[in-house]
Write an enzyme that holds these catalytic residues in place. Sequence first.
Site, PDB file in Angstrom:
ATOM      1  N   ARG A  63     120.785 -59.470  25.265  1.00 15.96           N
ATOM      2  CA  ARG A  63     121.973 -58.612  25.258  1.00 15.96           C
ATOM      3  C   ARG A  63     123.095 -59.254  24.439  1.00 15.96           C
ATOM      4  O   ARG A  63     123.775 -58.581  23.657  1.00 15.96           O
ATOM      5  CB  ARG A  63     122.437 -58.360  26.683  1.00 15.96           C
ATOM      6  CG  ARG A  63     123.777 -57.639  26.785  1.00 15.96           C
ATOM      7  CD  ARG A  63     124.133 -57.373  28.234  1.00 15.96           C
ATOM      8  NE  ARG A  63     125.451 -56.761  28.325  1.00 15.96           N
ATOM      9  CZ  ARG A  63     126.569 -57.387  28.671  1.00 15.96           C
ATOM     10  NH1 ARG A  63     126.516 -58.692  28.968  1.00 15.96           N
ATOM     11  NH2 ARG A  63     127.712 -56.760  28.745  1.00 15.96           N
ATOM     12  N   SER A 106     125.067 -52.746  27.640  1.00  8.89           N
ATOM     13  CA  SER A 106     125.202 -53.318  28.978  1.00  8.89           C
ATOM     14  C   SER A 106     123.839 -53.708  29.530  1.00  8.89           C
ATOM     15  O   SER A 106     122.783 -53.308  29.002  1.00  8.89           O
ATOM     16  CB  SER A 106     125.866 -52.313  29.917  1.00  8.89           C
ATOM     17  OG  SER A 106     124.989 -51.227  30.184  1.00  8.89           O
ATOM     18  N   ASN A 161     122.405 -48.734  40.180  1.00  9.56           N
ATOM     19  CA  ASN A 161     122.812 -50.111  39.919  1.00  9.56           C
ATOM     20  C   ASN A 161     124.120 -50.424  40.645  1.00  9.56           C
ATOM     21  O   ASN A 161     125.156 -49.805  40.394  1.00  9.56           O
ATOM     22  CB  ASN A 161     123.006 -50.310  38.406  1.00  9.56           C
ATOM     23  CG  ASN A 161     123.172 -51.766  38.024  1.00  9.56           C
ATOM     24  OD1 ASN A 161     123.443 -52.621  38.863  1.00  9.56           O
ATOM     25  ND2 ASN A 161     123.012 -52.063  36.748  1.00  9.56           N
ATOM     26  N   GLY A 212     120.197 -55.075  41.675  1.00 10.04           N
ATOM     27  CA  GLY A 212     121.178 -56.011  42.196  1.00 10.04           C
ATOM     28  C   GLY A 212     121.822 -56.821  41.087  1.00 10.04           C
ATOM     29  O   GLY A 212     121.477 -56.686  39.905  1.00 10.04           O
ATOM     30  N   HIS A 224     105.427 -42.319  49.273  1.00 14.47           N
ATOM     31  CA  HIS A 224     104.053 -42.767  49.517  1.00 14.47           C
ATOM     32  C   HIS A 224     103.028 -41.670  49.283  1.00 14.47           C
ATOM     33  O   HIS A 224     101.825 -41.944  49.180  1.00 14.47           O
ATOM     34  CB  HIS A 224     103.920 -43.300  50.949  1.00 14.47           C
ATOM     35  CG  HIS A 224     102.961 -44.437  51.075  1.00 14.47           C
ATOM     36  ND1 HIS A 224     101.759 -44.471  50.407  1.00 14.47           N
ATOM     37  CD2 HIS A 224     103.011 -45.587  51.796  1.00 14.47           C
ATOM     38  CE1 HIS A 224     101.110 -45.581  50.711  1.00 14.47           C
ATOM     39  NE2 HIS A 224     101.853 -46.279  51.544  1.00 14.47           N
ATOM     40  N   ASP A 269     101.366 -45.354  45.874  1.00 14.60           N
ATOM     41  CA  ASP A 269     100.996 -46.276  46.954  1.00 14.60           C
ATOM     42  C   ASP A 269     101.392 -47.691  46.557  1.00 14.60           C
ATOM     43  O   ASP A 269     101.949 -47.932  45.477  1.00 14.60           O
ATOM     44  CB  ASP A 269      99.503 -46.182  47.289  1.00 14.60           C
ATOM     45  CG  ASP A 269      98.605 -46.432  46.090  1.00 14.60           C
ATOM     46  OD1 ASP A 269      99.056 -47.106  45.125  1.00 14.60           O
ATOM     47  OD2 ASP A 269      97.450 -45.983  46.107  1.00 14.60           O
TER      48      ASP A 269
END
Length: 477
Positions: free
Chosen positions: A285, A299, A399, A423, A450, A454
Site C-alpha cells: 500500500r 486504503s 471493516n 479487524g 451453513h 460448510d
Amino acid sequence: MAQIIGLPKLSPTMEEGVLVRWTKHEGDKVSPGDLIAEVETDKANMDFNIEDEGVLLKFLVKEGETVKLGAPVAIIGKAGEDVSALVQQAAQRASDSGPRTSAGPETSTSAPAAKAQPREATKPEMEQRAKPTTKPPAPASSATGPAERPQAADLGPQAHSGKLLASPLAKSLAIELGIDLRHVTGSGPGGRIVERDVRGAAEAGGGNGHAAPQPEARSPKPEAPAQTAIAVRRPQAADSDGDYTDVPASAMRKRIAQRLTEAKRDVPHFYLMRTFDAAPMLGFRERLNTLLGDRGKVSVNDLIVKAVALALRRVPEANAAWEPKAIIDGSEGAIRVFHRVHVGIAVAIEDGLVTPVVRDADQKGIGAIAAEVRDLADRAKHRQLKGHEITGSTFTVSNLGMFGIERFTAILNPPEAGILAIGTVVDAPVVVNNQLAIGKRMTVTMSCDHRVIDGALGARWLAAFVDLIEHPESLAL
C-alpha cells in the site's frame, strides 16, 4: 384517460418513503423515464421516475409527507381532464391504508384541518394532555399538526415531539459548516430544515448558525431549548424520574432491526477466524500511494475488497446464496452460484448502515476500486445513492479496523452466504527464523451461511484470501 400514480418500490426493502421534493409542477408534460420526485427511503434518497406519458394534473402528496408503498401520489392524464372523481378515489385509498404523516415521529397529517382524517390520540399525547402545564400551548397550524397538540413556539424545529426535523442533506451540510441545527428555522414542510436554511444560517452567522451557549438539560424553564434534540421523553413532570430517554428510531434503523433479526434467527451462522501477516500488504500500500502521489490514495480496505473479489474468483463455490424458491428436479431449495463478483461494503451513516456495491470488483484495478469506494461512501453519507448501487452484492466486507477493533463477528446480509469482518492491524510478538520479533498481524472473521458454505469450503476461501493478502503483488495481476 387520467389515472392515479402510486408510490413505486424504489429499493428492495422499501415499505414507505418521504416525498422530499417534486421536481415537476402540476400541469407539466412528462414522458416515460422523466424524473418527477425525490423520495427518501430506508436506505437512501431515490429518484422517482415516471413510467407513463401525459400531463401531471394533480399532486396528491405534499413535500415532506411520509407515504406507504403503492399509495396514490399523483394523477396523470390529458390536459384539461376532470379528475375530481379520481381525487376522491385516491383519498379513499389513502384513508384505507392509514393517514400520511409528515417527516417526523408524530402521526399528524400535513393536510388542511378541514380535510384531515381523524386519528386516535397516541399514548404520549394522552399523557401530555393529562398533565398540568405551566405555559399555555401556542396556536397550532395545519402545517405542523392538529390543534390539540401543545406547541413550543420558542423551540423552532424541535417542537415536533423533540424531534429535529431536517433533511439528510441539511444534517450533513450542517456538520460540514459547523451549524447548530437547533438554532435554524426550517422553511420546508412542517418546519423541516432543508439545505437552503443551513446555507442561509452559515451566511448570516459566519458559519456558527447563531449558536448561543446552551442551557443545562435539566433547566426547569419551559422556554429553554431541549438539550437533546431527538428526545421524546424529558424529565418535566413530578412523576418522571428522568432515568431514561426514549429516542425515536429512524425508518432505516427499524428496517435494519427487522432484517438482521430475521437473518440471525433464520440463517444458520457459523464463523471462521484467521490471523495473518499484514506487513506485506502495508508495504505494498505504501509503495502504491508513493506512485500515485497527489492523484489519490489507496486504503487498506481497498486492498481487502480486491482480495475478497479475487478469492471469490478462485473459489467460486463461495460466491453463492441460498435460494429457497428455486425448484430443481421437483425439489424446492437450491444453491445459487453467481457468475459475477459484486462486493458490498458496509458504510456507517447517521441513521444506520448502508451497503453500497462495487460491481465486478474482480475485474477492476485497485486504483479504480479506491476511487469508486470513496465516491460510494461519500454519497452514502449524504443519502444520494441510487437503488442499483445498494443492491445485488454477492459478498460483503465490514471493516471496523479504523476504530481500533481487533476482531468481531458480523451478521450475514441475506441472501449472501458470506460476510468478512475486518479487524485492525496490531503489533504482536512473532517468531521469524527462530527469533522473536515484532510483527504486524490482522484478524478477520468470516460469517458463513451453513446451508451454502460448510467448514471446509469456508476454510478454502479464507486460505485463498490470506494468500492474496500476504502476496499483495498478485492483486495487480
